[in-house]
Design an enzyme around this catalytic site. Structure first.
Site: not given
Length: 437
Positions: A351, A167
Site C-alpha cells: 500500500e 496491518e
C-alpha cells in the site's frame, strides 16, 4: 508520471488495492454484523456518523470496478474477503451468497488477466466473535484458521498470492490501545493480547493454506518512520520506543521469534500465559513480505505512563490526512527490512498513496507528485540491491475511510457516493500510461 515499466526490472509488477468493508456495502448480501458496524453506530466514533452499509456498492458494481483495474494496466488486484460475509457469526453456518460473490470476483479478475492477491482480514471482526473477546481471546487463532480453510478451500486454487491479516498494528494497537478503530478500546492488557494473538492467527492461517497446497503466501505490515523531534536523550529513546511498537514488534515476532525490549517494558505483565511458546507458530515460513507505507512521525518524550511519547507536527507538506509526505522513509524501511530481517526474501510495497480533497476535473497534481516521488524511492532501493518485486497503490476507489467516514479521498477513481458514479482521476490516467505494456 516520470517513469514507465521499462524503468523497473522486467519481472516487476504493479497493482492497486481495496478492502472489503470499505467498498462492498456491508448491509447487503447476507453479511453478518461486524465490530465496525457497532463502532460506527456509536455516536462520536465516525465522522458524520457514517457507516459502511453501502460504501461504494462494489457488491453490485464489481464488474465495472474490475474493468477499471484492467484499464489501469495493473498486473495485481489486492482485495480482501469479509469474514462476516462468508460466516455471518464468525463460525457455524456459511453464507453461500458471500462465498459465491468472491468466487465470481476471483474469476472476473482472471478473465481480465489480473492476478488476485487476497487478504483474509482487513479489520472487520464478526460481532459474535467480538462478543467473546475477539482478538483478546486466545481461541481467535483457531476461529481464524477455520475461516481461512473454508474460504481458501473454495478460492485458493485460483489465488495468485495470499496474506492473512492487513496491518497488524492497526488491528492491535490503534484499535485496543488508542481506541480510534473498532472495537474502540483503551486497555493495555487487551492491546498486548490482541497484538500477540494477531501474530498467532497469522501463523495458523499460513499453516492452513500450506496444508491446502497454496503457495506465494506472505505477511503485510504497516510502517511509519519515527524521527526524534530533537536531540535530547529522552527524545531519542521515545522515538525508538515508538519505532519498536509500530514497526519492530511484528517484524521481530515474524522473523526473530521475540519482541523488542522497549515493548516488553509495557507489555510483559499483560501478555497471555505461555506466550513465549507461540513463536514456532508465528514464524511459519512466508514467501514474501508486504510493506504499507504512507508517512513519518516526529516523536518527543512525554512525562506520562508508558509508552511516554507523543508526536509533534512536522515541517513537511501534508496530505488531507495531515500526514507528512516523506518518500525517503519508504527507501529507509526497504533497506532496513532487508538488512535486519528478511535478507533475500521478496518484498512488495502493498500500500502507498495519499488522501486529497478531490472533485472531478481537479488537476490531481498532488497525488501524481506523491506517487512519482515514492516510486523513485522504490527505484533507488532496487538500485541498492533490495529485492523489491512489486508496488501496489492505495486505493482504486475513494471509499469508506474508517473513522474518517467518506471525507478522506485516497482513490485513483473519484466516487460520487450519492450516485455511485466512478470518474477516473488524472493520477489514474497517468498510471495507466506509465504501466502500459
Amino acid at each position: 508520471m516520470r517513469f514507465t515499466r521499462d524503468d523497473f526490472p522486467p519481472d516487476f509488477e504493479f497493482g492497486v488495492a481495496t478492502s472489503a468493508y470499505q467498498i462492498e456495502g456491508h448491509a447487503q448480501g447476507g453479511a453478518g454484523s461486524t465490530h465496525w458496524d457497532t463502532f460506527a453506530a456509536t455516536p462520536g466514533n465516525v465522522a458524520g456518523g457514517e457507516t459502511g452499509a453501502i460504501a461504494c456498492d462494489h457488491l453490485n458494481r464489481w464488474t465495472e470496478d474490475l474493468d477499471l483495474v484492467r484499464d489501469l494496466n495493473a498486473d495485481i488486484y489486492r482485495f480482501s474477503i469479509s469474514w462476516a460475509r462468508v460466516l455471518p457469526e464468525g463460525r457455524g453456518p456459511v453464507n453461500d451468497a458471500g462465498l459465491d460473490f468472491y468466487d465470481r470476483l476471483v474469476d472476473g479478475m482472471l478473465e481480465r488477466g489480473i492476478k488476485p492477491a487476497v487478504t483474509l482480514y482487513h479489520w472487520e471482526m464478526p460481532s459474535a466473535l467480538e462478543d467473546q473477546g475477539g482478538w483478546r481471546n486466545r481461541d481467535v487463532a483457531n476461529w481464524f484458521a477455520d475461516y481461512t480453510e473454508l474460504a481458501m478451500d473454495r478460492l485458493g486454487d485460483r489465488i495468485w498470492s495470499a496474506a492473512p491479516i492487513n496491518e497488524p498494528w492497526c488491528v492491535g494497537w490503534l484499535s485496543h490501545f488508542e481506541g480510534v478503530h473498532a472495537p474502540g478500546l483503551r486497555d493495555i492488557r487487551a492491546t498486548a493480547r490482541a497484538m500477540h494473538h494477531v501474530l498467532v492467527s497469522h501463523g495458523r492461517a499460513i499453516e492452513v493454506m500450506r496444508g491446502l497446497g497454496m503457495t506465494n503466501l506472505g505477511a503485510v505490515c504497516n510502517f511509519e518512520w519515527a524521527d526524534p523531534a530533537d536531540e535530547r536523550p529522552e527524545t531519542v529513546l521515545a522515538a525508538r520506543r515508538y519505532d519498536a511498537i509500530y514497526n519492530r514488534f511484528f517484524l521481530e515476532g515474524l522473523f526473530k521469534g521475540r519482541y523488542p525490549d522497549e515493548v516488553l517494558d509495557g507489555f510483559a505483565a499483560h501478555l497471555p500465559p505461555g506466550w513465549q511458546d507461540d513463536f514456532a507458530t508465528i514464524m511459519a515460513p512466508i514467501d514474501w513480505l508486504g510493506l504499507n507505507y504512507y508517512t513519518r512521525k516526529r516523536i518527543r518524550h512525554r512525562d506520562s505512563a508508558w509508552p511516554s511519547y507523543e508526536d509533534v507536527e512536522g515541517p513537511l507538506p501534508k496530505t488531507q490526512m495531515g500526514w507528512e509526505i516523506y518518500p525517503a522513509g519508504l527507501k529507509k524501511f526497504l533497506v532496513r527490512t532487508v538488512q535486519d530481517y528478511t535478507g533475500a526474501l521478496p518484498l512488495y510495497v502493498t500500500e502507498n498513496g495519499m488522501a486529497n480533497a478531490d472533485e472531478p476535473g481537479m488537476p490531481d497534481t498532488a497525488r501524481i507528485d506523491y506517487l512519482e516521488r515514492h516510486f523513485e524511492a522504490a527505484r533507488s532501493a532496487i538500485s541498492e540491491g533490495v529485492p523489491l518485486k512489486g508496488y501496489i497503490c492505495w486505493s482504486l476507489l475513494d471509499n469508506y475511510e474508517w473513522s474518517f467516514g467518506y471525507e478522506k479521498r485516497f482513490g485513483l477513481v473519484h466516487v460520487d457516493f450519492a450516485s455511485q458514479t466512478r470518474t477516473p482521476k488524472a493520477s489514474y490516467r497517468a498510471l495507466a500510461r506509465a504501466w502500459r505494456r
